[in-house]
Design an enzyme around this catalytic site. Structure first.
Site, short mmCIF file in Angstrom:
data_model
loop_
_atom_site.label_atom_id
_atom_site.label_comp_id
_atom_site.label_asym_id
_atom_site.label_seq_id
_atom_site.Cartn_x
_atom_site.Cartn_y
_atom_site.Cartn_z
N GLY A 191 0.70 -1.22 -0.06
CA GLY A 191 0.00 -0.04 0.08
C GLY A 191 0.86 1.15 0.00
N SER A 205 -6.17 -0.12 4.97
CA SER A 205 -4.91 -0.83 4.40
C SER A 205 -5.00 -0.78 2.76
CB SER A 205 -4.75 -2.22 4.98
OG SER A 205 -4.56 -1.86 6.41
N THR A 206 -4.43 0.28 1.93
CA THR A 206 -4.53 0.04 0.70
C THR A 206 -3.76 -1.03 0.15
OG1 THR A 206 -2.67 1.45 0.57
CG2 THR A 206 -4.57 2.75 0.48
N CYS A 207 -2.71 -1.69 0.90
CA CYS A 207 -2.12 -2.72 0.27
C CYS A 207 -3.03 -3.96 0.21
CB CYS A 207 -1.06 -3.14 1.07
SG CYS A 207 -1.09 -3.59 2.73
N MET A 208 -4.15 -4.02 0.91
CA MET A 208 -5.03 -5.33 0.84
C MET A 208 -6.43 -4.67 0.57
SD MET A 208 -3.26 -7.74 1.90
CE MET A 208 -4.47 -8.77 2.11
#
Length: 1082
Positions: free
Chosen positions: A771, A1048-1051
């Protein structure tokens, strides 16, 4: 003799059942070899005996011939001796001429012939009486005497004469030359012929002389006995040159006066081959041709000349070089020649087209052929041969004359006056030869751009092209008196080509030049046509647009253009099948026509892209119009991407049989693609829009994911190579430019982990699971493309393009564009959408589409004033030259004005009515391409350093913009709800989730995009819908009601506390998505 009474009176042969090998001890193979040798020796002996008999017979014949010639020479010498003393009589003259005709050899009998000539010249008056008294006899003898006299003039006589008089000595030649002039001028005789006898005598005389090399010998004399002529002049350099020119023209002048054209055809054919084909010599080029072009006494029948050159081009090209014939024809035609009938014009077009095609082989190629492939360079080298520099220079001059304003204007006036299928066909062949000339490019073909200004010819070409049918007589013959065009036959040739079926040679030679010329001309028309000229203003209704289209400069209506584009689409698909023929078709494919087919495919694809690009802006074609039912991608197959060209693979040349790969190539590149895979790969590279965009996007995603998984295979376990950088949020561009330069990080395909530092110098909270990197890359690209930074400027439509003055911002500006290109390529590689609106002409340059790189419509957004002025220039009615324009452009750089030339020596080339289309093209090319060439090239190298160009070429510029920035469509809330997963206690029926979706429904589009950016770091939805969002959009509970929502932008995970009140949820959610904080809220 002993008699036997046992009843057996014959002696029995002694037989040895063991065979001869028992006594001689010979092996079977040795015996067979010995027998074979014996047979060969007997055959050689028979051949020796037969050769001996042949040699003996030939020797006896030669000896007998020598004896006979010796006797005849003795008789001739006796007659000459008596004639010198007593004078020559008719009987003596006929006998001596008959003897010389049988034995004449210039080196042995030259002196005898000169003596005979002197004796006959003395009796010139009696000669005329002899001829009139016995015309049949002298009609047989005098042509032979004239031929011997000409041979004596042309070739050296004897060693003594040549040594004493020198090579240029003319004294011994005077009697023969004078006799020749007397014989060829019966009008000067004291005794006159009747008109019929005059014609009979001269017809026999000239027929015999021409069949025995008359013109060849006259030209040989010109070249060897007249000095070099360095300047074009009608004044004879020597008296001999004037005499020889008159001798050249006498047969032509006489044959033109006869009612029977057989002699004239013979004379003209020999003149074309021997005189016009000798233009490489200065005596012919600078003296004979100017005299022929301007002489009023001797006028060449140009209709006969072009008929011979048009119908007998192939044998003439075998006898003499094409540049010489072409130069001679152009020199003669430039003298205000008028062709008043279509047949002569067709002959001229056919002749000049074939000769231009032959002359191109003498041109020196300076540029690389974009269609050729490097793996066949050895074949190209083998086919090349040394070129005579004189012929090469002459060929360049010929192409320049053909492409000159004077010749183009003269030619188009004739074509417009006599438009017919035959004329258009031969005209297209000429244009096709010019377009495939190595020394000319598309924008340098003046003939093409002159047709652009006469757009009714373009419409006529399409009518003829659409009417060509298989099996019907084709409009190719220039000798038929009735037109064959329009006769009912089989299916149209365009449909046959669209099926990928090979054409017969005559059909190929008819269709391909016409199709290539039409497509190249239509491309040039579209390149300088504004959308308002094309379909009218974009805000018009359909009725208004149709009316504008009928009165627009474009020669086709919208409905006609839609049908035409469908035909061209199918033709391009069929050409792909022919470009990659299967085994059966390869066996009958003539690879010598590879250049013709490759050029046809190139221009067809180019014009199809142009029309498609117009449709992407104005959408005048119906939905699904560009999709082809003959093309499909096997997306369900496990080998989904096997048909996509692999980077580094040696591509197969188009329209060539498949070659065998070496072992090294098989080991490094893998097995070759099948025929169907090669066809799909070519379609994806050349005309990808015939395949649905969703399928191509799926192929691209599969390719990128496969490559990414290979390069980042062990990164999830913190193993293997990775990129770790620490970036200050306040200096995000400067730090990234330094730490992610090619010297520090040569491979950007690796997994990248980023640690951001806030404004006070502290590391932001959060561990980069993807993210932080996505947010970093989004902010970096936003900063890099910011117009305030100066590397990119905004057009009137608020799209970005490189700054032409970037060299004032940074000395190493190309390194900056390379870096920005790498970052954009990294975003594509990581499937990250970034909101960067790039200008269409700039994105087209990234794809390497030369045919679509000059879109005149884009000039309106780049420089509206210049666009208006060029549109005004295009429709300017008075003489354009009155405006005082030339081929230069004035540029202002930091207050300093400089003048740059659009073409070599452009400051001295005025803009006229004939070349204004070329001026508009070059001006648009300069503004849209040349000003930003270095910046665009560096940017392109940066993008393709991460993502191969072959993958990007599956899309047009508008689709690539969608890959970069996503679709600008509204967010589909129902699609998002359907593809959202829930964690913890949440489910679709949970009260908080129900309240969440109710709040989202009340959001406007801006707030929805802010939410999407908050969760996924991108405000635009995925191209193929939220089902392709990886990981899926997820909502899970997080903390108590007093906390703010986090993500959580990574997820792609939204951490939503369990709010009991819908109003509280709305307030907290809006605050979180509009605060603009980084990972401080996590």
């Amino acid at each position: 003799m002993m008699w036997s009474f046992e009843g057996d009176y014959r002696r029995k042969p002694q037989q040895r059942l063991g065979g001869a090998s028992r006594t001689r001890n010979i092996e079977r193979s040795d015996l067979l070899n010995q027998l074979k040798n014996d047979r060969e020796e007997r055959e050689r002996q028979r051949q020796r005996e037969a050769a001996a008999v042949t040699i003996q017979a030939w020797t006896r014949g030669v000896m007998s011939q020598r004896d006979t010639h010796r006797q005849f020479r003795q008789q001739c010498d006796e007659l000459l001796t008596s004639a010198k003393v007593a004078g020559i009589t008719e009987a003596t003259a006929t006998r001596m001429i008959a003897l010389l005709a049988r034995i004449f050899n210039p080196r042995e009998d030259g002196e005898r012939l000169l003596t005979v000539c002197q004796l006959i010249i003395r009796e010139q008056q009696q000669l005329a009486e002899w001829i009139c008294g016995s015309l049949p006899r002298w009609t047989h003898l005098l042509p032979r005497l004239a031929s011997m006299a000409l041979r004596a003039i042309t070739y050296p006589l004897t060693t003594t004469t040549r040594t004493s008089q020198g090579v240029g000595g003319l004294a011994p030649l005077a009697p023969a030359l004078r006799l020749l002039e007397i014989i060829l001028n019966p009008d000067t005789w004291t005794t006159k012929f009747s008109h019929d006898h005059h014609q009979v005598f001269l017809t026999a005389l000239y027929s015999y002389l021409i069949s025995n090399g008359y013109y060849q010998q006259i030209v040989h004399l010109l070249v060897t006995r007249v000095p070099e002529v360095y300047d074009s002049s009608e004044t004879p350099p020597t008296p001999l040159a004037e005499s020889l020119f008159h001798l050249l023209m006498k047969p032509l002048s006489f044959a033109s006066s006869l009612s029977d054209s057989s002699l004239l055809c013979q004379v003209v054919e020999n003149v074309c081959q021997e005189v016009l084909g000798s233009a490489v010599h200065s005596q012919v080029c600078n003296y004979v041709l100017p005299c022929l072009a301007t002489s009023t006494h001797y006028r060449l029948p140009m209709d006969r000349v072009v008929a011979v050159l048009g119908t007998r081009t192939s044998p003439l090209l075998q006898a003499c070089p094409a540049p010489a014939l072409l130069y001679s024809l152009l020199t003669l035609v430039r003298s205000n020649t008028e062709f008043n009938d279509g047949l002569s014009l067709c002959n001229y077009l056919q002749a000049i087209g074939e000769l231009v095609g032959g002359a191109t082989s003498f041109l020196t190629v300076h540029d690389d052929d974009s269609d050729s492939d490097s793996d066949d360079d050895d074949e190209a080298m083998d086919s090349s041969k040394p070129v005579d520099p004189v012929l090469s220079k002459l060929a360049e001059e010929c192409v320049s004359i053909v492409n000159s304003t004077e010749h183009v204007g003269w030619l188009l006036r004739h074509v417009e006056r006599q438009v017919s299928p035959e004329v258009l066909l031969h005209f297209s062949r000429l244009t096709h030869h010019l377009l495939t000339t190595p020394s000319l490019q598309l924008h340098q073909c003046r003939l093409l751009y002159s047709v652009v200004a006469r757009r009714h010819l373009l419409r006529s070409m399409w009518v003829v092209l659409s009417g060509l049918q298989q099996g019907a007589p084709l409009p190719t013959s220039t000798t038929t008196s009735t037109p064959a065009f329009g006769v009912r036959g089989g299916p149209p040739l365009l449909q046959v080509l669209a099926r990928g079926s090979p054409l017969a040679p005559s059909e190929r030679d008819t269709l391909v030049p016409l199709l290539a010329t039409f497509c190249a001309t239509l491309t040039a028309v579209l390149s300088t046509l504004h959308d308002s000229e094309f379909l009218g203003p974009s805000n018009d209704s359909d009725e208004q647009r149709l009316i504008v289209g009928q009165h627009s400069p474009f020669p086709f209506s919208v409905e006609e253009l839609v049908k035409m584009s469908a035909s061209l689409r199918d033709v391009c698909v069929g050409l792909v099948d022919l470009a990659h023929p299967d085994i059966r078709i390869s066996a009958i494919t003539d690879t010598s026509y590879k250049t013709m087919w490759a050029h046809c495919f190139k221009v067809c694809v180019g014009v199809l892209r142009q029309i498609h690009l117009r449709d992407t802006r104005r959408m005048f074609c119906p939905e699904g119009h560009w999709l082809s039912s003959r093309v499909s991608l096997p997306l369900g197959n496990c080998q989904t991407t096997s048909f996509v060209p692999r980077t580094g693979r040696r591509q197969r040349r188009l329209f060539m049989p498949q070659r065998l790969l070496t072992r090294d190539e098989l080991e490094t590149e893998g097995p070759p693609l099948s025929i169907s895979e090669q066809r799909r790969a070519t379609i994806l590279q050349e005309i990808p829009f015939v395949i649905p965009f969703e399928q191509r996007t799926q192929v691209f995603s599969t390719l990128v994911a496969s490559k990414r998984n290979m390069s980042q295979m062990r990164a999830d376990f913190n193993e293997g190579p990775m990129i770790n950088v620490t970036i200050r949020r306040t200096h995000i561009y400067e730090d990234a430019f330094d730490k992610l330069s090619p010297n520090n990080e040569p491979d950007l395909r690796l997994r990248m982990r980023v640690r951001l530092m806030n404004a006070v110098g502290l590391n932001e909270v959060g561990i980069d699971g993807g993210g932080i990197f996505r947010e970093f890359l989004s902010e970096l690209l936003k900063t890099a493309f910011d117009p305030n930074r100066g590397f990119f400027l905004l057009t009137r439509e608020n799209t970005l393009y490189p700054n032409p003055g970037a060299h004032h911002i940074a000395e190493d500006y190309q390194n900056h564009y390379y870096f920005i290109g790498r970052m954009l390529g990294k975003a594509l590689y990581e499937n990250l959408l970034v909101e960067v609106p790039l200008a269409g002409f700039f994105v087209s340059k990234l794809l390497g589409r030369s045919s679509s790189s000059i879109e005149f419509h884009h000039l309106d957004s780049l420089d509206p004033e210049l666009c208006r002025n060029l549109l005004y220039l295009k429709t300017y009615q008075p003489d354009v030259q009155d405006l005082g324009l030339d081929f230069t452009v004035l540029t202002s750089d930091l207050g300093q004005n400089t003048i740059e030339e659009l073409i070599p020596n452009g400051s001295n080339v005025p803009v006229t009515n004939e070349n204004r289309i070329e001026y508009i093209y070059r001006m648009a090319d300069y503004k849209l391409n040349k000003q930003i060439a270095k910046q665009s090239q560096a940017f392109k190298k940066g993008v393709t350093d991460v993502v191969p160009l072959e993958w990007l070429q599956m899309f047009d510029w508008k689709e690539l913009q969608m890959l970069i920035s996503g679709a600008s469509t509204p967010i589909d809330l129902a699609d998002l709800m359907e593809n959202t997963s829930y964690g913890g206690v949440y489910s679709a029926q949970h009260p908080t989730i129900q309240a969440f979706w109710q709040v989202i429904r009340c959001f406007n589009e801006v707030q929805k995009r802010q939410l999407l950016k908050f969760v996924t770091s991108c405000s635009r939805p995925p191209l193929l819908g939220f089902k392709d969002l990886q990981p899926a959009f997820c909502i899970r509970p997080s903390g108590t009601e007093d906390r703010l929502p986090t993500a959580s932008t990574c997820m792609n995970l939204l951490k939503l506390p369990e709010y009991r009140n819908e109003e509280t949820l709305r307030e907290k959610l809006l605050y979180a998505i509009t605060s603009g904080s980084g990972f401080e809220l996590s």
